[in-house]
Design a protein around this motif. Sequence first.
Motif, short mmCIF file in Angstrom:
data_model
loop_
_atom_site.label_atom_id
_atom_site.label_comp_id
_atom_site.label_asym_id
_atom_site.label_seq_id
_atom_site.Cartn_x
_atom_site.Cartn_y
_atom_site.Cartn_z
N ASN A 133 -5.38 9.73 -9.59
CA ASN A 133 -4.38 9.52 -10.64
C ASN A 133 -3.01 9.99 -10.14
O ASN A 133 -2.79 11.19 -9.99
CB ASN A 133 -4.79 10.28 -11.90
CG ASN A 133 -3.85 10.04 -13.07
OD1 ASN A 133 -2.78 9.43 -12.91
ND2 ASN A 133 -4.22 10.53 -14.23
N PHE A 134 -2.10 9.07 -9.85
CA PHE A 134 -0.83 9.48 -9.27
C PHE A 134 0.10 10.17 -10.26
O PHE A 134 1.19 10.60 -9.90
CB PHE A 134 -0.12 8.32 -8.56
CG PHE A 134 0.27 7.13 -9.41
CD1 PHE A 134 1.31 7.21 -10.32
CD2 PHE A 134 -0.38 5.91 -9.27
CE1 PHE A 134 1.69 6.12 -11.09
CE2 PHE A 134 -0.01 4.80 -10.01
CZ PHE A 134 1.04 4.91 -10.94
N LEU A 135 -0.37 10.32 -11.49
CA LEU A 135 0.37 11.15 -12.43
C LEU A 135 0.25 12.62 -12.05
O LEU A 135 1.14 13.42 -12.36
CB LEU A 135 -0.17 10.93 -13.85
CG LEU A 135 0.57 11.60 -15.01
CD1 LEU A 135 2.02 11.15 -15.07
CD2 LEU A 135 -0.14 11.32 -16.33
N THR A 177 -0.88 -3.20 -12.18
CA THR A 177 0.52 -3.49 -12.52
C THR A 177 1.33 -2.21 -12.64
O THR A 177 2.55 -2.21 -12.40
CB THR A 177 0.66 -4.30 -13.83
OG1 THR A 177 0.09 -3.57 -14.91
CG2 THR A 177 0.01 -5.67 -13.70
N SER A 178 0.67 -1.11 -12.99
CA SER A 178 1.37 0.19 -13.04
C SER A 178 1.77 0.62 -11.64
O SER A 178 2.91 1.05 -11.40
CB SER A 178 0.48 1.25 -13.69
OG SER A 178 0.29 0.98 -15.06
N LEU A 192 13.28 1.19 -14.05
CA LEU A 192 11.85 1.14 -14.29
C LEU A 192 11.50 0.14 -15.38
O LEU A 192 10.54 -0.63 -15.24
CB LEU A 192 11.33 2.53 -14.67
CG LEU A 192 9.83 2.63 -14.94
CD1 LEU A 192 9.02 2.26 -13.69
CD2 LEU A 192 9.45 4.03 -15.40
N VAL A 193 12.29 0.10 -16.46
CA VAL A 193 11.96 -0.80 -17.56
C VAL A 193 12.05 -2.26 -17.13
O VAL A 193 11.40 -3.13 -17.72
CB VAL A 193 12.87 -0.55 -18.78
CG1 VAL A 193 12.59 0.82 -19.39
CG2 VAL A 193 14.33 -0.69 -18.43
N VAL A 213 4.57 7.20 -19.20
CA VAL A 213 3.64 7.75 -18.20
C VAL A 213 4.17 7.52 -16.79
O VAL A 213 4.17 8.44 -15.95
CB VAL A 213 2.24 7.11 -18.36
CG1 VAL A 213 1.36 7.41 -17.14
CG2 VAL A 213 1.57 7.60 -19.62
N LEU A 214 4.65 6.32 -16.53
CA LEU A 214 5.11 6.00 -15.18
C LEU A 214 6.39 6.77 -14.84
O LEU A 214 6.57 7.16 -13.67
CB LEU A 214 5.32 4.49 -15.04
CG LEU A 214 4.05 3.64 -15.21
CD1 LEU A 214 4.35 2.17 -14.96
CD2 LEU A 214 2.92 4.13 -14.31
#
Length: 344
Positions: A133-135, A177-178, A192-193, A213-214
């Motif tokens: 999880n790259f978060l 896609t994230s 980002l948006v 989150v991203l």
Amino acid sequence: MPLNFAISPLNSTLRSALQAKIDQKTKPRGSLGQLESLALHVGLCQNSLTPSLNKPCMLIFAGDHGIVEAGVSAYPQTVTAQMVANFLTGGAAISVLTRQHDIELLIVDAGVNADLNSHTKLIDAKIGKGTQNFLTQPAMTAEECAKALQAGADQVLRQHQSGCNCIGFGEMGIGNTSSAAVMMHRLTGLSLVRCVGRGTGLNNGQLQHKVIVLQRALNKHKDVTEPLDVLATFGGFEIAMMVGAYLKAAELGMLILVDGFIAGTALLVASKLYPHVLDYCVFSHISSEQGHQALLNQFNAKPLLNLELRLGEGSGIALAYPLLQSAVAFLNEMATFAEAGVDH
């Protein structure tokens, strides 16, 4: 992660001869429009006045993403393995379309979070059961990323050795896609948006959550800027394999068909490393996924189709392939004014 690909720019010495051949066909000059540009491009890629499409192949790279734990997808991670099974039994869209156009379809397990049953069309190149999880931490280690790049290159080499000179890459991976959106943002500087879309069909609230989150993940990894580091930190095993596949295909002088948003983001990484990879690419379509048009702009690309697709799987490639066939066919088979005895 040292990379060693020898990608040459296109040899433009044939350009005038190819253009003359196109212009001498029995038609008003330029009247076949984009098909003429496509024929010229294919001829240049193959360094031939009589190009051909031999043993076309579609490789679909499949892998899971740890970021799904953060609720960024409308579908559970289990769908990745289920869709791989659907590909293999011939029931998916890409299965139908490649069958229709006689394109060989192979599925590469890059990192699906499941134990997949063996199949003649399934290639086991699993790096691991999904990324991290790259978060909270990098999606993969530098070593895993390098292994995935090499695995993608190896798959292309194998197809080239079997006689394939025209290849396309699709993907399957819930959550990808994230990964693609944050990689695009970090490598292009676009907001980002502008890069984040609805993926598998998020509603407005889910989309807002995805952006939040991203952005948190980007803040955590704010110092990661180099292409390979961006790939390892935010990418998926299937995306990394696609990067290696693009680079190897270009090195081998193969004609590369590019699909949609995820595939385009893998190409973005590849082009940051070796810009001449773009010389060998044909862009099949523009998808309706948010960010794809901006991504195509990065390549100065003119896609062949606009069918509002957002499926992935390489579906746009399979639909565009007949246009390549038509471009090659008219270049090789259409009569010239002299041959047909037509005044011009």
